[in-house]
Motif scaffolding. Structure first.
Motif, short mmCIF file in Angstrom:
data_model
loop_
_atom_site.label_atom_id
_atom_site.label_comp_id
_atom_site.label_asym_id
_atom_site.label_seq_id
_atom_site.Cartn_x
_atom_site.Cartn_y
_atom_site.Cartn_z
N ALA A 127 0.84 -1.20 0.00
CA ALA A 127 0.00 0.00 0.00
C ALA A 127 0.87 1.25 0.00
CB ALA A 127 -0.92 -0.01 1.22
N LEU A 128 1.93 1.24 0.80
CA LEU A 128 2.86 2.38 0.81
C LEU A 128 3.58 2.50 -0.53
CD1 LEU A 128 4.37 1.98 4.40
CD2 LEU A 128 2.69 3.67 3.63
N ALA A 129 3.87 1.34 -1.16
CA ALA A 129 4.53 1.36 -2.46
C ALA A 129 3.65 2.00 -3.53
CB ALA A 129 4.92 -0.06 -2.88
N LEU A 130 2.34 1.81 -3.45
CA LEU A 130 1.42 2.46 -4.39
C LEU A 130 1.51 3.98 -4.25
CD1 LEU A 130 -1.72 0.18 -4.00
CD2 LEU A 130 -0.20 0.28 -5.97
N ALA A 131 1.52 4.46 -3.02
CA ALA A 131 1.65 5.90 -2.81
C ALA A 131 3.02 6.39 -3.29
CB ALA A 131 1.46 6.22 -1.32
N ALA A 132 4.06 5.58 -3.05
CA ALA A 132 5.41 5.96 -3.49
C ALA A 132 5.49 6.01 -5.01
CB ALA A 132 6.43 4.97 -2.93
N LEU A 133 4.84 5.07 -5.69
CA LEU A 133 4.85 5.06 -7.15
C LEU A 133 4.17 6.30 -7.71
CD1 LEU A 133 5.31 3.77 -9.90
CD2 LEU A 133 3.25 2.40 -9.54
N SER A 134 3.03 6.67 -7.12
CA SER A 134 2.32 7.86 -7.57
C SER A 134 3.18 9.11 -7.41
CB SER A 134 1.02 8.01 -6.79
OG SER A 134 0.40 9.25 -7.07
#
Length: 384
Positions: A127-134
């Motif tokens: 979930a944190l990786a999704l925010a990081a990707l954005s």
């Protein structure tokens, strides 16, 4: 060519508006997938079960750390008794699991809290990786494209394999750090004079290598991307690389002390050791030399000589009616980079001759034949 112009060639500036509530779409898809995995028993997490033996082994390490309090003794005493077995894993993920179990202990008890946090920790990292990707893709992609990238990330089998429930695996944390470092790399290319970005990138890189030397792969991608912009003549990137790599090196020195205590002289390829500190230190030294005034003067002299060569031998650099094939400045920087790669590679080979055999080079031949040869994930991509 500067990084700013490279990102904007042939395309309008991307829409850098944050995803905002739209991030709930990939997050909702993530939650739904994990619930289905548990409900359909795709990944067994009920009745204190976990996904695989690695997951159990990881939590056993945390239980042993909790019971003994001995941070520097990471042996699994139930394996190969009485000496025990030392995994190539390091302590950062153990510490995160231990902290989560401590927070849940007043409600669930330590063991139940550790199991629950072990079940959930990798999806949390995803979930944190999704925010990081954005965030990481904002300088290059518009809002809709970033939303699509987040959804695509959730469809990757290799990503889901390491970030599902019931799998407390360090690769999920590496994925998060990789995306953060790539985002910092883009921003450092756009603003090479911002030392805060370089120091942050170095800290993230050092943490990644501490968790696993596998992080050297995406650290290499980051350094190569910045190196290509420097090769193309982007100003300030030599100094940026210097700060970036010294921050990484100092971070690894601190991590080495935290991980190994007094055993600082150990030489291991697959676990943080003096090998990795030396490699990053040599790279930092290279960019320190390149960024110095004398190196800049050397580049100018080499470029002048290359220009004279181009005038004497125009076919080597330019065809009639066409632009130059190789700019003299690029040629001089490429020569310096080649010399640096050869020198660093040679020094590493001299200082650590056993590295050429790889992390499994000293394994007993019989064990390698009957055991390692049947582990798919450690087989070479190309059979020799």
């Amino acid at each position: 060519m500067s990084a700013q112009s490279a990102l904007s060639v042939g395309a309008p500036p991307p829409d850098r508006v944050p995803l905002g509530w739209l991030i709930l779409l990939p997050l909702g898809a993530l939650v739904l997938m994990q619930v289905l995995f548990a409900w359909l028993d795709v990944v067994p997490v009920h009745n204190d079960t976990l996904a695989d033996t690695d997951a159990y082994t990881r939590l056993v390490r945390v239980l042993d750390l909790h019971a003994t309090g001995d941070w520097f003794d990471s042996r699994l005493l139930r394996v190969n008794p009485p000496e025990g077995h030392v995994q190539h894993w390091t302590r950062p993920l153990d510490a995160l699991l231990l902290c989560g179990a401590w927070l849940l202990e007043p409600v669930l008890g330590f063991h139940a809290g550790l199991h629950l946090w072990g079940v959930l920790i990798s999806p949390v990292f995803l979930a944190l990786a999704l925010a990081a990707l954005s965030w990481a893709a904002a300088p290059a992609l518009g809002r809709d494209a970033r939303l699509f990238a987040c959804l695509v990330l959730l469809t990757q089998p290799s990503v889901l394999a390491y970030t599902s429930i019931g799998r407390p695996d360090h690769h999920s944390l590496l994925l998060l750090l990789c995306l953060i470092l790539l985002g910092l790399t883009v921003r450092l290319a756009l603003a090479p004079d911002d030392r805060r970005i370089a120091v942050l990138a170095g800290g993230v890189a050092a943490l990644g290598v501490w968790i696993s030397p596998e992080a050297l792969v995406w650290l290499g991608v980051s350094l190569a991307a910045l190196g290509l912009f420097w090769l193309g003549g982007a100003p300030g990137l030599a100094r940026a690389q210097r700060v970036y790599l010294w921050a990484t090196t100092f971070g690894l020195v601190i991590a080495l002390g935290l991980e190994r205590g007094r055993d600082l002289s150990a030489i291991e390829a697959d676990r943080l050791s003096l090998v990795h500190v030396t490699l990053l230190g040599l790279l930092a030294l290279f960019w320190t030399i390149v960024g110095a005034r004398g190196a800049a003067d050397l580049c100018a002299r080499l470029a002048t000589r290359a220009s004279r060569t181009a005038r004497r031998h125009p076919r080597a650099f330019q065809e009639p009616g066409r632009p130059a094939r190789i700019a003299p400045g690029i040629a001089s920087r490429a020569l310096i980079a080649t010399i640096g790669v050869v020198l660093i590679g040679g020094l590493m080979a001299i200082l650590f001759p056993g590295l050429r055999a790889g992390p499994l080079g000293r394994v007993d031949p019989l064990y390698a034949q009957i055991r390692l040869a049947n582990i798919l994930e450690i087989q070479p991509l190309i059979d020799a």
